[in-house]
Design an enzyme around this catalytic site. Structure first.
Site, mmCIF file in Angstrom:
data_model
loop_
_atom_site.group_PDB
_atom_site.id
_atom_site.type_symbol
_atom_site.label_atom_id
_atom_site.label_comp_id
_atom_site.label_asym_id
_atom_site.label_seq_id
_atom_site.Cartn_x
_atom_site.Cartn_y
_atom_site.Cartn_z
ATOM 1 N N SER A 116 -3.728 14.279 -2.183
ATOM 2 C CA SER A 116 -2.823 13.523 -3.061
ATOM 3 C C SER A 116 -2.753 12.066 -2.642
ATOM 4 C CB SER A 116 -1.407 14.105 -3.003
ATOM 5 O OG SER A 116 -1.339 15.367 -3.584
ATOM 6 N N HIS A 125 7.437 13.263 -3.663
ATOM 7 C CA HIS A 125 5.983 13.108 -3.733
ATOM 8 C C HIS A 125 5.592 11.862 -4.527
ATOM 9 C CE1 HIS A 125 1.779 14.255 -4.796
ATOM 10 N NE2 HIS A 125 1.808 14.872 -3.624
ATOM 11 N N VAL A 155 -13.764 11.909 -14.513
ATOM 12 C CA VAL A 155 -12.623 11.629 -13.635
ATOM 13 C C VAL A 155 -13.150 11.322 -12.236
ATOM 14 C CG1 VAL A 155 -10.568 12.617 -12.550
ATOM 15 C CG2 VAL A 155 -11.054 13.087 -14.966
ATOM 16 N N ASN A 194 6.215 -5.060 3.916
ATOM 17 C CA ASN A 194 7.414 -4.661 4.631
ATOM 18 C C ASN A 194 7.094 -4.403 6.105
ATOM 19 O OD1 ASN A 194 6.913 -1.550 4.992
ATOM 20 N ND2 ASN A 194 6.341 -2.037 2.878
ATOM 21 N N ASP A 242 3.514 12.164 -11.798
ATOM 22 C CA ASP A 242 3.891 12.860 -10.571
ATOM 23 C C ASP A 242 5.297 13.463 -10.721
ATOM 24 O OD1 ASP A 242 4.149 13.272 -7.503
ATOM 25 O OD2 ASP A 242 2.168 12.382 -7.750
ATOM 26 N N TYR A 270 -13.628 17.271 -13.591
ATOM 27 C CA TYR A 270 -14.266 16.753 -14.803
ATOM 28 C C TYR A 270 -15.192 15.587 -14.456
ATOM 29 C CZ TYR A 270 -10.580 19.360 -17.279
ATOM 30 O OH TYR A 270 -9.736 20.342 -17.747
ATOM 31 N N ASN A 292 -6.275 20.453 -2.047
ATOM 32 C CA ASN A 292 -6.221 20.988 -0.687
ATOM 33 C C ASN A 292 -6.569 22.476 -0.764
ATOM 34 O OD1 ASN A 292 -5.160 18.413 0.130
ATOM 35 N ND2 ASN A 292 -3.185 19.081 -0.664
#
Length: 300
Positions: free
Chosen positions: A246, A94, A200, A107, A61, A197, A185
């Site tokens: 994402s 990101h 994936v 948290n 990323d 693919y 998106n």
């Protein structure tokens, strides 16, 4: 006396071992209202036992903020594939958001990592504006394979196929690495690469009503996950609310990390796919479809 001491010691070891078998993650209805994804991903309980077997997740990323208090203990190694150095900075935010979804420690901000025991491998392949070059992604994948990671999270994509990217993905899969990618998106148009693919796992996005996000891709979709109005960590230590496939991909990586931790014998794409299909919630048209794939990914 010696026998009693030995028995006490063995009992203590047994109790410690049992306590280390799982990590308890609890969240209330208020937590679910603040972060609706939690109850959708863990449908059967508000107290989840997550196996305490560290799974190695490479996050390719924009880099990750390794000073963040909810992430710094999980980051094992960093590599900037754009400069070929062993340190990263996340000016975009990101990568930090993705890392928080996958592995943030418990948290009060309700950014509960889906698999808080993961070992994170921070691989910077995107620039500070979110753009990326294929060569850097390929270098990041090759580096990750050398680290013997279990999962690659690719929360980005490209419109066009590239042979060198395909070769790198195949190289990872051949080394029994599970590759998860964001569908993209694309306003309902075709899935991005590498999610497109066959080897994936392509993840698209749904909102809190479990409807496909109108911005999310259609086509080669394997599963969907929460991806609209998601609270995430930032390098500024504040919380942002974001949307996009994402973040759906990151949720999927966290769920898959839990599956691998619970079932160490699962080591390849087909086995993981079968596990996900068995526990997913069918949405849209019955069975596999081009909007929701096999349905909402879940961990039971």
């Amino acid at each position: 006396m010696v026998q009693k001491l030995l028995l006490s010691f063995l009992l203590l070891v047994l109790l410690v071992a049992c306590s280390n078998e799982t990590i308890k993650v609890s969240f209330s209805q208020t937590d679910c209202q603040k972060n609706w994804s939690l109850c959708s991903l863990f449908p059967n309980s508000k107290s989840i036992s997550i196996p305490n077997n560290p799974v190695k997740v490479a996050i390719l990323d924009s880099g990750i903020d390794n000073t963040h208090p909810f992430l710094k203990k999980s980051i094992v190694k960093s590599f900037d594939a754009t400069q070929k150095i062993n340190i990263t900075k996340d000016k975009l935010g990101h990568g930090t958001a993705i890392a928080g979804i996958i592995g943030a420690s418990s948290n009060k901000q309700t950014i509960q990592g889906i698999s808080p025991n993961v070992d994170i491998y921070d691989v910077k392949v995107l620039n500070d504006k979110g753009g990326g070059e294929i060569k850097n992604v390929v270098n990041g994948i090759k580096w990750s394979v050398k680290q013997d990671v279990d999962i690659l999270n690719l929360s980005f994509g490209f419109q066009k196929n590239d042979p060198t990217l395909k070769q790198a993905i195949d190289y990872a899969v051949d080394n029994n690495i599970i590759v998860i990618a964001a569908a993209g998106n694309t306003l309902g148009f075709s899935t991005d690469y590498p999610a497109k693919y066959k080897n994936v796992i392509s993840i698209s996005s749904v909102n809190k009503h479990l409807k496909r996000d109108k911005f999310a891709a259609k086509g080669k979709i394997d599963f969907v996950a929460p991806g609209v109005d998601i609270p995430v960590l930032t390098p500024t230590k504040k919380v942002n609310t974001v949307s996009g496939t994402s973040f759906s991909a990151a949720y999927a990586s966290g769920i898959i990390a839990n599956i691998l931790a619970r079932n160490p014998n699962i080591q390849n794409y087909n086995d993981v796919l079968a596990e996900l299909k068995a526990s997913s919630k069918d949405l849209g048209e019955k069975g596999l479809d081009n909007e929701y794939g096999n349905g909402l990914i879940q961990f039971e």
